[in-house]
Design a protein around this motif. Structure first.
Motif, PDB file in Angstrom:
ATOM      1  N   ARG A 127       0.823  -1.207   0.000  1.00 52.77           N
ATOM      2  CA  ARG A 127       0.000   0.000   0.000  1.00 52.77           C
ATOM      3  C   ARG A 127       0.862   1.264   0.000  1.00 52.77           C
ATOM      4  NH1 ARG A 127      -2.547   0.705   4.772  1.00 52.77           N
ATOM      5  NH2 ARG A 127      -4.027   2.171   3.850  1.00 52.77           N
ATOM      6  N   PHE A 128       2.070   1.135   0.536  1.00 51.04           N
ATOM      7  CA  PHE A 128       2.953   2.292   0.648  1.00 51.04           C
ATOM      8  C   PHE A 128       4.008   2.352  -0.451  1.00 51.04           C
ATOM      9  CE2 PHE A 128       1.412   1.322   4.912  1.00 51.04           C
ATOM     10  CZ  PHE A 128       0.940   2.555   5.326  1.00 51.04           C
ATOM     11  N   GLY A 129       4.361   1.209  -1.002  1.00 47.62           N
ATOM     12  CA  GLY A 129       5.389   1.216  -2.031  1.00 47.62           C
ATOM     13  C   GLY A 129       5.821  -0.186  -2.427  1.00 47.62           C
ATOM     14  N   GLU A 130       6.978  -0.265  -3.053  1.00 44.84           N
ATOM     15  CA  GLU A 130       7.511  -1.546  -3.538  1.00 44.84           C
ATOM     16  C   GLU A 130       8.594  -2.061  -2.607  1.00 44.84           C
ATOM     17  OE1 GLU A 130       9.936  -3.416  -7.376  1.00 44.84           O
ATOM     18  OE2 GLU A 130       9.470  -1.270  -7.281  1.00 44.84           O
ATOM     19  N   ALA A 131       8.448  -3.312  -2.175  1.00 48.49           N
ATOM     20  CA  ALA A 131       9.455  -3.939  -1.325  1.00 48.49           C
ATOM     21  C   ALA A 131      10.607  -4.422  -2.209  1.00 48.49           C
ATOM     22  CB  ALA A 131       8.841  -5.102  -0.548  1.00 48.49           C
ATOM     23  N   THR A 132      11.578  -3.549  -2.440  1.00 53.16           N
ATOM     24  CA  THR A 132      12.685  -3.905  -3.331  1.00 53.16           C
ATOM     25  C   THR A 132      13.689  -4.824  -2.653  1.00 53.16           C
ATOM     26  OG1 THR A 132      13.831  -1.862  -2.710  1.00 53.16           O
ATOM     27  CG2 THR A 132      12.463  -1.784  -4.681  1.00 53.16           C
ATOM     28  N   VAL A 133      13.710  -4.807  -1.331  1.00 52.09           N
ATOM     29  CA  VAL A 133      14.547  -5.727  -0.549  1.00 52.09           C
ATOM     30  C   VAL A 133      13.685  -6.326   0.548  1.00 52.09           C
ATOM     31  CG1 VAL A 133      16.389  -5.859   1.169  1.00 52.09           C
ATOM     32  CG2 VAL A 133      16.798  -4.676  -0.975  1.00 52.09           C
ATOM     33  N   LYS A 134      13.739  -7.660   0.695  1.00 55.60           N
ATOM     34  CA  LYS A 134      13.022  -8.344   1.777  1.00 55.60           C
ATOM     35  C   LYS A 134      13.994  -9.303   2.453  1.00 55.60           C
ATOM     36  CE  LYS A 134       9.861  -9.673  -1.172  1.00 55.60           C
ATOM     37  NZ  LYS A 134       8.688 -10.369  -1.788  1.00 55.60           N
ATOM     38  N   ARG A 135      14.335  -9.011   3.686  1.00 58.91           N
ATOM     39  CA  ARG A 135      15.278  -9.854   4.419  1.00 58.91           C
ATOM     40  C   ARG A 135      14.732 -10.171   5.807  1.00 58.91           C
ATOM     41  NH1 ARG A 135      21.086  -6.782   3.158  1.00 58.91           N
ATOM     42  NH2 ARG A 135      20.894  -6.824   0.865  1.00 58.91           N
ATOM     43  N   ILE A 136      15.054 -11.363   6.284  1.00 57.54           N
ATOM     44  CA  ILE A 136      14.646 -11.768   7.615  1.00 57.54           C
ATOM     45  C   ILE A 136      15.864 -12.276   8.375  1.00 57.54           C
ATOM     46  CG2 ILE A 136      13.990 -14.092   6.833  1.00 57.54           C
ATOM     47  CD1 ILE A 136      11.762 -13.990   8.981  1.00 57.54           C
ATOM     48  N   TYR A 137      15.958 -11.936   9.641  1.00 58.77           N
ATOM     49  CA  TYR A 137      17.142 -12.213  10.451  1.00 58.77           C
ATOM     50  C   TYR A 137      16.786 -13.120  11.622  1.00 58.77           C
ATOM     51  CZ  TYR A 137      18.722  -8.184   7.791  1.00 58.77           C
ATOM     52  OH  TYR A 137      19.028  -7.324   6.766  1.00 58.77           O
ATOM     53  N   GLY A 138      17.588 -14.170  11.801  1.00 55.84           N
ATOM     54  CA  GLY A 138      17.345 -15.078  12.912  1.00 55.84           C
ATOM     55  C   GLY A 138      18.223 -16.305  12.826  1.00 55.84           C
ATOM     56  N   ASP A 139      18.100 -17.160  13.832  1.00 58.42           N
ATOM     57  CA  ASP A 139      18.819 -18.430  13.849  1.00 58.42           C
ATOM     58  C   ASP A 139      17.865 -19.493  13.331  1.00 58.42           C
ATOM     59  OD1 ASP A 139      20.308 -20.660  14.270  1.00 58.42           O
ATOM     60  OD2 ASP A 139      20.513 -20.421  16.441  1.00 58.42           O
ATOM     61  N   PHE A 140      17.981 -19.815  12.066  1.00 60.99           N
ATOM     62  CA  PHE A 140      17.036 -20.725  11.434  1.00 60.99           C
ATOM     63  C   PHE A 140      17.374 -22.198  11.674  1.00 60.99           C
ATOM     64  CE2 PHE A 140      16.899 -16.720   9.137  1.00 60.99           C
ATOM     65  CZ  PHE A 140      15.548 -16.415   9.268  1.00 60.99           C
ATOM     66  N   THR A 141      18.377 -22.433  12.519  1.00 60.11           N
ATOM     67  CA  THR A 141      18.659 -23.805  12.959  1.00 60.11           C
ATOM     68  C   THR A 141      17.857 -24.133  14.215  1.00 60.11           C
ATOM     69  OG1 THR A 141      20.535 -23.127  14.371  1.00 60.11           O
ATOM     70  CG2 THR A 141      21.008 -23.648  12.063  1.00 60.11           C
ATOM     71  N   SER A 142      17.239 -23.128  14.819  1.00 63.64           N
ATOM     72  CA  SER A 142      16.471 -23.335  16.046  1.00 63.64           C
ATOM     73  C   SER A 142      15.029 -23.675  15.726  1.00 63.64           C
ATOM     74  CB  SER A 142      16.518 -22.079  16.924  1.00 63.64           C
ATOM     75  OG  SER A 142      15.767 -21.026  16.338  1.00 63.64           O
ATOM     76  N   THR A 143      14.385 -24.382  16.635  1.00 64.57           N
ATOM     77  CA  THR A 143      12.986 -24.772  16.434  1.00 64.57           C
ATOM     78  C   THR A 143      12.066 -23.547  16.458  1.00 64.57           C
ATOM     79  OG1 THR A 143      12.808 -25.161  18.822  1.00 64.57           O
ATOM     80  CG2 THR A 143      13.330 -27.058  17.424  1.00 64.57           C
ATOM     81  N   ALA A 144      12.477 -22.479  17.144  1.00 64.59           N
ATOM     82  CA  ALA A 144      11.649 -21.277  17.255  1.00 64.59           C
ATOM     83  C   ALA A 144      11.422 -20.611  15.900  1.00 64.59           C
ATOM     84  CB  ALA A 144      12.292 -20.289  18.222  1.00 64.59           C
TER      85      ALA A 144
END
Length: 266
Positions: free
Chosen positions: A42-59
Protein backbone atom coordinates in the motif's frame (compact mmCIF):
# COMPACT_ATOMS: atom_id res chain seq x y z
CA UNK A 1 15.78 12.69 0.21
CA UNK A 2 13.38 15.53 -0.43
CA UNK A 3 10.00 15.89 1.21
CA UNK A 4 8.04 14.40 -1.69
CA UNK A 5 8.92 10.95 -0.43
CA UNK A 6 6.94 11.43 2.76
CA UNK A 7 3.44 10.05 3.28
CA UNK A 8 0.78 12.72 3.06
CA UNK A 9 -2.06 10.79 4.70
CA UNK A 10 -2.67 7.66 6.69
CA UNK A 11 -4.30 5.74 3.85
CA UNK A 12 -2.36 6.49 0.65
CA UNK A 13 1.23 7.70 0.14
CA UNK A 14 2.00 10.56 -2.24
CA UNK A 15 3.75 8.14 -4.57
CA UNK A 16 5.15 4.64 -4.45
CA UNK A 17 8.19 4.32 -2.23
CA UNK A 18 11.19 2.04 -2.70
CA UNK A 19 11.22 0.12 0.56
CA UNK A 20 13.60 -2.20 2.38
CA UNK A 21 11.66 -4.70 4.50
CA UNK A 22 13.72 -6.03 7.43
CA UNK A 23 12.12 -8.70 9.66
CA UNK A 24 13.25 -9.75 13.13
CA UNK A 25 12.38 -13.47 13.15
CA UNK A 26 12.73 -13.60 16.93
CA UNK A 27 10.00 -11.01 17.43
CA UNK A 28 7.58 -11.52 14.53
CA UNK A 29 5.06 -14.23 13.63
CA UNK A 30 5.13 -16.00 10.26
CA UNK A 31 1.32 -16.16 10.29
CA UNK A 32 1.11 -12.42 9.48
CA UNK A 33 3.46 -12.40 6.50
CA UNK A 34 0.79 -12.36 3.76
CA UNK A 35 -1.12 -9.49 5.36
CA UNK A 36 2.12 -7.69 6.19
CA UNK A 37 3.44 -7.70 2.64
CA UNK A 38 0.03 -6.62 1.35
CA UNK A 39 0.19 -3.71 3.80
CA UNK A 40 3.70 -2.80 2.66
CA UNK A 41 2.44 -2.77 -0.94
CA UNK A 42 0.00 0.00 0.00
CA UNK A 43 2.95 2.29 0.65
CA UNK A 44 5.39 1.22 -2.03
CA UNK A 45 7.51 -1.55 -3.54
CA UNK A 46 9.46 -3.94 -1.32
CA UNK A 47 12.69 -3.91 -3.33
CA UNK A 48 14.55 -5.73 -0.55
CA UNK A 49 13.02 -8.34 1.78
CA UNK A 50 15.28 -9.85 4.42
CA UNK A 51 14.65 -11.77 7.62
CA UNK A 52 17.14 -12.21 10.45
CA UNK A 53 17.35 -15.08 12.91
CA UNK A 54 18.82 -18.43 13.85
CA UNK A 55 17.04 -20.73 11.43
CA UNK A 56 18.66 -23.80 12.96
CA UNK A 57 16.47 -23.33 16.05
CA UNK A 58 12.99 -24.77 16.43
CA UNK A 59 11.65 -21.28 17.26
CA UNK A 60 12.26 -20.18 13.65
CA UNK A 61 10.73 -23.28 12.05
CA UNK A 62 7.52 -21.37 11.24
CA UNK A 63 9.45 -19.02 8.97
CA UNK A 64 11.13 -21.74 6.91
CA UNK A 65 7.79 -22.62 5.31
CA UNK A 66 7.14 -19.14 3.90
CA UNK A 67 10.55 -17.75 2.90
CA UNK A 68 10.62 -19.17 -0.63
CA UNK A 69 6.94 -18.49 -1.25
CA UNK A 70 7.34 -14.77 -0.57
CA UNK A 71 10.92 -14.40 -1.85
CA UNK A 72 12.35 -13.33 1.50
CA UNK A 73 16.11 -13.64 1.89
CA UNK A 74 17.07 -15.31 5.19
CA UNK A 75 20.12 -13.95 7.01
CA UNK A 76 21.41 -16.66 9.34
CA UNK A 77 22.68 -15.44 12.69
CA UNK A 78 23.80 -18.01 15.24
CA UNK A 79 23.15 -17.31 18.91
CA UNK A 80 26.77 -17.29 20.09
CA UNK A 81 25.96 -16.38 23.69
CA UNK A 82 22.88 -17.12 25.77
CA UNK A 83 20.95 -13.98 26.64
CA UNK A 84 22.57 -11.84 23.94
CA UNK A 85 20.55 -11.04 20.83
CA UNK A 86 22.94 -11.21 17.89
CA UNK A 87 19.98 -11.01 15.49
CA UNK A 88 19.25 -7.41 16.48
CA UNK A 89 22.84 -6.38 15.87
CA UNK A 90 22.96 -7.99 12.43
CA UNK A 91 19.68 -6.38 11.37
CA UNK A 92 20.88 -2.94 12.50
CA UNK A 93 24.22 -3.31 10.71
CA UNK A 94 22.46 -4.39 7.51
CA UNK A 95 20.01 -1.51 7.79
CA UNK A 96 22.81 1.02 8.04
CA UNK A 97 24.60 -0.52 5.06
CA UNK A 98 21.40 -0.29 3.01
CA UNK A 99 20.77 3.25 4.23
CA UNK A 100 24.11 4.47 2.93
CA UNK A 101 23.47 3.05 -0.55
CA UNK A 102 20.90 5.88 -0.98
CA UNK A 103 18.75 3.49 -3.04
CA UNK A 104 15.70 3.54 -0.76
CA UNK A 105 12.93 5.95 0.16
CA UNK A 106 12.05 4.15 3.34
CA UNK A 107 12.42 1.14 5.63
CA UNK A 108 9.89 -1.30 7.07
CA UNK A 109 11.06 -2.59 10.45
CA UNK A 110 9.15 -5.68 11.53
CA UNK A 111 9.61 -6.35 15.23
CA UNK A 112 8.04 -5.81 18.64
CA UNK A 113 11.45 -5.09 20.17
CA UNK A 114 12.27 -1.64 21.55
CA UNK A 115 15.93 -2.18 20.60
CA UNK A 116 15.10 -0.81 17.14
CA UNK A 117 13.99 2.58 18.45
CA UNK A 118 17.41 4.11 17.83
CA UNK A 119 17.57 2.65 14.34
CA UNK A 120 14.17 4.13 13.45
CA UNK A 121 15.26 7.53 14.72
CA UNK A 122 18.53 7.37 12.77
CA UNK A 123 16.75 6.51 9.52
CA UNK A 124 14.33 9.39 10.05
CA UNK A 125 17.26 11.76 10.50
CA UNK A 126 18.27 10.89 6.95
CA UNK A 127 14.87 12.04 5.71
CA UNK A 128 13.53 8.57 4.89
CA UNK A 129 10.14 7.13 5.79
CA UNK A 130 10.06 4.57 8.61
CA UNK A 131 7.16 2.10 8.76
CA UNK A 132 6.99 -0.09 11.85
CA UNK A 133 5.14 -3.39 12.24
CA UNK A 134 4.73 -5.18 15.55
CA UNK A 135 2.36 -6.59 18.13
CA UNK A 136 0.41 -4.45 20.58
CA UNK A 137 3.02 -5.21 23.24
CA UNK A 138 5.56 -3.15 21.26
CA UNK A 139 6.96 -0.39 23.52
CA UNK A 140 5.61 3.10 22.85
CA UNK A 141 9.09 4.50 22.22
CA UNK A 142 9.58 2.33 19.12
CA UNK A 143 6.05 2.98 17.85
CA UNK A 144 6.48 6.74 18.14
CA UNK A 145 9.88 6.65 16.43
CA UNK A 146 8.16 5.52 13.21
CA UNK A 147 6.19 7.67 10.78
CA UNK A 148 3.51 4.99 10.78
CA UNK A 149 3.20 1.92 13.01
CA UNK A 150 0.85 -0.97 12.20
CA UNK A 151 -0.19 -3.55 14.76
CA UNK A 152 0.28 -7.00 13.25
CA UNK A 153 -2.77 -8.38 15.07
CA UNK A 154 -4.99 -6.68 12.48
CA UNK A 155 -3.01 -8.31 9.65
CA UNK A 156 -3.70 -11.88 10.72
CA UNK A 157 -6.08 -13.92 8.51
CA UNK A 158 -8.54 -14.32 11.38
CA UNK A 159 -8.71 -10.57 11.91
CA UNK A 160 -9.47 -10.03 8.22
CA UNK A 161 -12.43 -12.42 8.41
CA UNK A 162 -13.67 -10.82 11.62
CA UNK A 163 -13.74 -7.37 10.02
CA UNK A 164 -15.51 -8.71 6.93
CA UNK A 165 -18.12 -10.39 9.13
CA UNK A 166 -18.78 -7.14 11.00
CA UNK A 167 -19.61 -5.27 7.77
CA UNK A 168 -23.19 -6.58 7.72
CA UNK A 169 -23.78 -5.37 11.27
CA UNK A 170 -22.44 -1.91 10.49
CA UNK A 171 -24.97 -1.57 7.71
CA UNK A 172 -27.76 -1.60 10.30
CA UNK A 173 -26.28 0.46 13.14
CA UNK A 174 -22.92 1.81 11.92
CA UNK A 175 -21.50 3.73 14.86
CA UNK A 176 -22.77 1.40 17.58
CA UNK A 177 -21.71 -1.83 15.86
CA UNK A 178 -18.25 -0.46 15.07
CA UNK A 179 -17.47 0.61 18.60
CA UNK A 180 -18.93 -2.49 20.24
CA UNK A 181 -16.92 -4.73 17.91
CA UNK A 182 -13.69 -2.81 18.35
CA UNK A 183 -10.73 -4.31 20.13
CA UNK A 184 -10.10 -1.12 22.06
CA UNK A 185 -11.98 2.00 23.06
CA UNK A 186 -12.31 4.70 20.44
CA UNK A 187 -10.09 7.69 21.44
CA UNK A 188 -12.70 10.38 20.80
CA UNK A 189 -10.87 13.23 22.56
CA UNK A 190 -7.59 12.56 20.76
CA UNK A 191 -9.28 12.30 17.34
CA UNK A 192 -11.16 15.58 17.81
CA UNK A 193 -7.94 17.27 18.92
CA UNK A 194 -6.25 16.13 15.69
CA UNK A 195 -9.26 17.31 13.69
CA UNK A 196 -9.05 20.75 15.30
CA UNK A 197 -5.37 21.07 14.39
CA UNK A 198 -6.05 19.97 10.80
CA UNK A 199 -9.00 22.34 10.31
CA UNK A 200 -9.08 25.69 8.53
CA UNK A 201 -10.61 28.85 10.00
CA UNK A 202 -14.12 27.60 9.23
CA UNK A 203 -13.52 24.38 11.15
CA UNK A 204 -13.41 22.09 8.10
CA UNK A 205 -10.48 19.76 7.33
CA UNK A 206 -9.65 17.82 4.19
CA UNK A 207 -9.78 14.09 5.02
CA UNK A 208 -6.17 13.58 3.87
CA UNK A 209 -4.92 16.44 6.04
CA UNK A 210 -6.92 15.06 8.97
CA UNK A 211 -5.37 11.61 8.53
CA UNK A 212 -1.90 13.12 8.32
CA UNK A 213 -2.36 14.93 11.64
CA UNK A 214 -3.66 11.75 13.28
CA UNK A 215 -0.48 9.90 12.35
CA UNK A 216 1.80 12.77 13.31
CA UNK A 217 0.28 12.85 16.78
CA UNK A 218 -0.03 9.07 17.14
CA UNK A 219 1.83 6.91 14.56
CA UNK A 220 -0.03 3.75 15.56
CA UNK A 221 -3.51 5.18 14.96
CA UNK A 222 -5.38 2.88 12.57
CA UNK A 223 -9.06 2.88 11.64
CA UNK A 224 -8.94 -0.92 11.46
CA UNK A 225 -8.47 -1.10 15.23
CA UNK A 226 -12.03 0.19 15.52
CA UNK A 227 -13.64 -2.03 12.90
CA UNK A 228 -13.17 0.04 9.73
CA UNK A 229 -11.02 -0.53 6.66
CA UNK A 230 -10.33 3.17 6.07
CA UNK A 231 -10.51 6.49 7.88
CA UNK A 232 -13.25 7.65 5.52
CA UNK A 233 -15.46 4.72 6.58
CA UNK A 234 -14.86 5.47 10.25
CA UNK A 235 -15.86 9.11 9.76
CA UNK A 236 -19.03 8.23 7.82
CA UNK A 237 -20.10 5.72 10.48
CA UNK A 238 -20.02 8.28 13.29
CA UNK A 239 -22.49 11.04 12.39
CA UNK A 240 -22.84 11.95 16.06
CA UNK A 241 -19.17 13.00 16.10
CA UNK A 242 -18.38 14.17 12.57
CA UNK A 243 -20.06 16.41 10.01
CA UNK A 244 -19.16 15.61 6.39
CA UNK A 245 -19.07 17.77 3.26
CA UNK A 246 -18.29 16.25 -0.15
CA UNK A 247 -16.71 18.97 -2.31
CA UNK A 248 -16.06 18.87 -6.02
CA UNK A 249 -12.39 19.06 -6.98
CA UNK A 250 -11.68 22.04 -9.23
CA UNK A 251 -11.31 21.00 -12.87
CA UNK A 252 -12.47 17.46 -12.17
CA UNK A 253 -15.65 15.43 -11.80
CA UNK A 254 -14.39 13.81 -8.61
CA UNK A 255 -15.22 14.86 -5.07
CA UNK A 256 -13.15 14.94 -1.91
CA UNK A 257 -14.33 14.60 1.68
CA UNK A 258 -14.10 17.38 4.24
CA UNK A 259 -14.69 16.73 7.93
CA UNK A 260 -15.74 18.92 10.87
CA UNK A 261 -16.54 18.45 14.54
CA UNK A 262 -20.31 17.92 14.70
CA UNK A 263 -20.61 20.21 17.73
CA UNK A 264 -19.24 23.26 15.94
CA UNK A 265 -21.83 25.82 14.95
CA UNK A 266 -22.00 27.27 11.44
Amino acid sequence: MNGTHRMVRNEVPEHSLRLAVLIDADNAQASVIEGLLAEVARFGEATVKRIYGDFTSTASAQWKKVLNRYSIKPVQQFAYTTGKNATDSMLIIDAMDLLYTRRFDGFCLVSSDSDFTGLAMRIREEGLTVLGFGEKKTPEAFRNACHKFVFTEILRPGAQRKRASSESHKAETPAVAAIEGAEQEFPREFVLEALEQASDDSGWANLGTFGSYLNKLQPDFDARLYGFKKLSELVKAMPDIFAIDMRKVSGSNTKTMYVRDKKLKD
